[in-house]
Design a protein around this motif. Sequence first.
Motif, PDB file in Angstrom:
ATOM      1  N   ARG A 231       0.816  -1.206   0.000  1.00 42.63           N
ATOM      2  CA  ARG A 231       0.000   0.000   0.000  1.00 42.63           C
ATOM      3  C   ARG A 231       0.857   1.266   0.000  1.00 42.63           C
ATOM      4  O   ARG A 231       0.451   2.301  -0.528  1.00 42.63           O
ATOM      5  N   ALA A 232       2.050   1.175   0.573  1.00 45.44           N
ATOM      6  CA  ALA A 232       2.926   2.343   0.614  1.00 45.44           C
ATOM      7  C   ALA A 232       3.363   2.773  -0.779  1.00 45.44           C
ATOM      8  O   ALA A 232       3.614   3.955  -1.021  1.00 45.44           O
ATOM      9  N   VAL A 233       3.480   1.824  -1.712  1.00 43.08           N
ATOM     10  CA  VAL A 233       3.920   2.178  -3.067  1.00 43.08           C
ATOM     11  C   VAL A 233       2.761   2.184  -4.058  1.00 43.08           C
ATOM     12  O   VAL A 233       2.953   2.448  -5.242  1.00 43.08           O
ATOM     13  N   SER A 234       1.539   1.903  -3.597  1.00 38.29           N
ATOM     14  CA  SER A 234       0.395   1.794  -4.503  1.00 38.29           C
ATOM     15  C   SER A 234      -0.051   3.142  -5.046  1.00 38.29           C
ATOM     16  O   SER A 234      -0.666   3.217  -6.103  1.00 38.29           O
ATOM     17  N   GLY A 235       0.231   4.206  -4.318  1.00 36.46           N
ATOM     18  CA  GLY A 235      -0.260   5.517  -4.714  1.00 36.46           C
ATOM     19  C   GLY A 235      -1.662   5.798  -4.218  1.00 36.46           C
ATOM     20  O   GLY A 235      -2.192   6.885  -4.424  1.00 36.46           O
ATOM     21  N   GLY A 236      -2.286   4.813  -3.587  1.00 35.99           N
ATOM     22  CA  GLY A 236      -3.632   4.998  -3.070  1.00 35.99           C
ATOM     23  C   GLY A 236      -3.630   5.371  -1.601  1.00 35.99           C
ATOM     24  O   GLY A 236      -2.583   5.527  -0.972  1.00 35.99           O
TER      25      GLY A 236
END
Length: 538
Positions: A231-236
């Motif tokens: 989630r940290a790199v998802s952009g969401g």
Amino acid sequence: MRPILVSFFADATDFTRRLTSVKANGKFSSPDAGPEADSVGKVEDLKSVVEHVKKSYGVEYVYCWHGLPAYWGGLSLESAEMQNPGVLNGFGYTEDPDGLYYDMHSYLAASGVDGVKVDCQAGMGLAGSVYGGGPAFTQNWHRALEQSIKNHFPDNHCINCMCHSTENLYRMADTAIARVSDDFYPRDPASSNPHVAACSYNSLFMSVLVMPDWDMFHSKHPAAQLHAMARAVSGGAVYVSDKPGQHDFELLRKMVLPDGTVLRATLVWIINGYCGMVVESNLQASSSVWIINAYCGMVVEFNLQASSSVWNINTYCGMVVESNLQASSSVWIINAYCGMVVEFNLQASSSVWNINAYCGVVGVFNLQGSSWDRVRRKFFIHDEKPGPLSTTVRPSDIGTWTSTSSSSKFVAYSSSSGQMTCLDLKKGLSVALDGADADVITFAPLSEANGVSFSPIGLSNMYNSGGAVLSCYSSGTGFRVSLRGAGHFLMYCSTTPSTVSCDGFPLSSSYDEVTCALLVDIPVNEATQLKCVLQVVF
């Protein structure tokens, strides 16, 4: 089997239940009310509950859940409040969705609720198949929903959920957020790895229509770090559904800043301009089929014996998909500001890339061991102890940098190992992962001025470290770094600096001559929204 299945769904699930009132039940009669309150006939007071939550816990926004048809089974046929609904393919529906949403949302807004999460959308198309057609039926409900959102929650506070059918996706004219996965099932270990993979794949398609939502997860869970890094790199946005008192604050602080915001990477989610697509397919050799019109064309290439690719490009964003049943497969999307790469292989690791204001980021995941079993109709662990996997990541994985980066050298920082490595644009960094393990690699451009090599990595105490770096440029005898956040700020310096200051105030620093790591502690300054300027002088 039908009576058995009907009985099971009625007793063990909510899928056949119907809404009897738009108002809360007795469980919300006061902030102290519990599950037993409804049975004693207490009157609801949702407004006081919402006020208590916001005031006592500093919560800015409170959302409420409901289904697109109001509830899983629609509207109750026995409740006079539900305006005599009809029955359509098993669920209670109204011919006046505008009136239904007005009643629901005006009540919620008056109670201090700021938005809604709208679930169980995919079944609307099936229900509407005998009512003018599924797409038309769904369109009418989405139109009514979005108009009510606009009237009652003017900041567009709406999360779409379980909405992957195009009958729903193509009807979202105004609402911007949609969940891209099935649920996060905390009690089903087999579902954990497939959840991350599904979010990555589905984001590829859905991100050009909506802002992907990767669903909630538990911070205190065996797979918490895997999901947190994803989630940290998802952009969401980042959501957790922890039970009160069951939190891993150390993990949460690696995603969330002291003011409650996150270091959110940029993500492709809008298509503009002209676009084209090419298709080529061949079982033994290559062949092609193409079609074009006034604004767009399409080409597709496939080869089941070799690699296959599909690409789509326009003025601001492009998409490339490469797949090979015998090798690794990758997918990337790019636009003027951001990009994402997804790589999957049944025998290899998976990676996702994104880009921040200054640094690039690659998330690498070993998602082997479990999958959705079509025969068993459930998630299934087919390998209890999946072996370690390795892959190579490069700065050139950040697609925008192959054509736009002015730097030819970069520094890679591993969130897991804490090590920094200097790389050329196309030089690889080997990453090895055990089963269900993950790592986040930050790539920061390496600048040179006055004989000094310098690169701001970001907040080493955060998974998306480089999300803290807003800009960096040489200034006089040093470098100026604009950043957002607080905590351990890591930089690569080829020599020891003479001074380091933050907004003009001197900072103590530590420097390792062997690793060239310069580390300073950035204080919390909420008055500036955690933004500051770091001056490094040599």
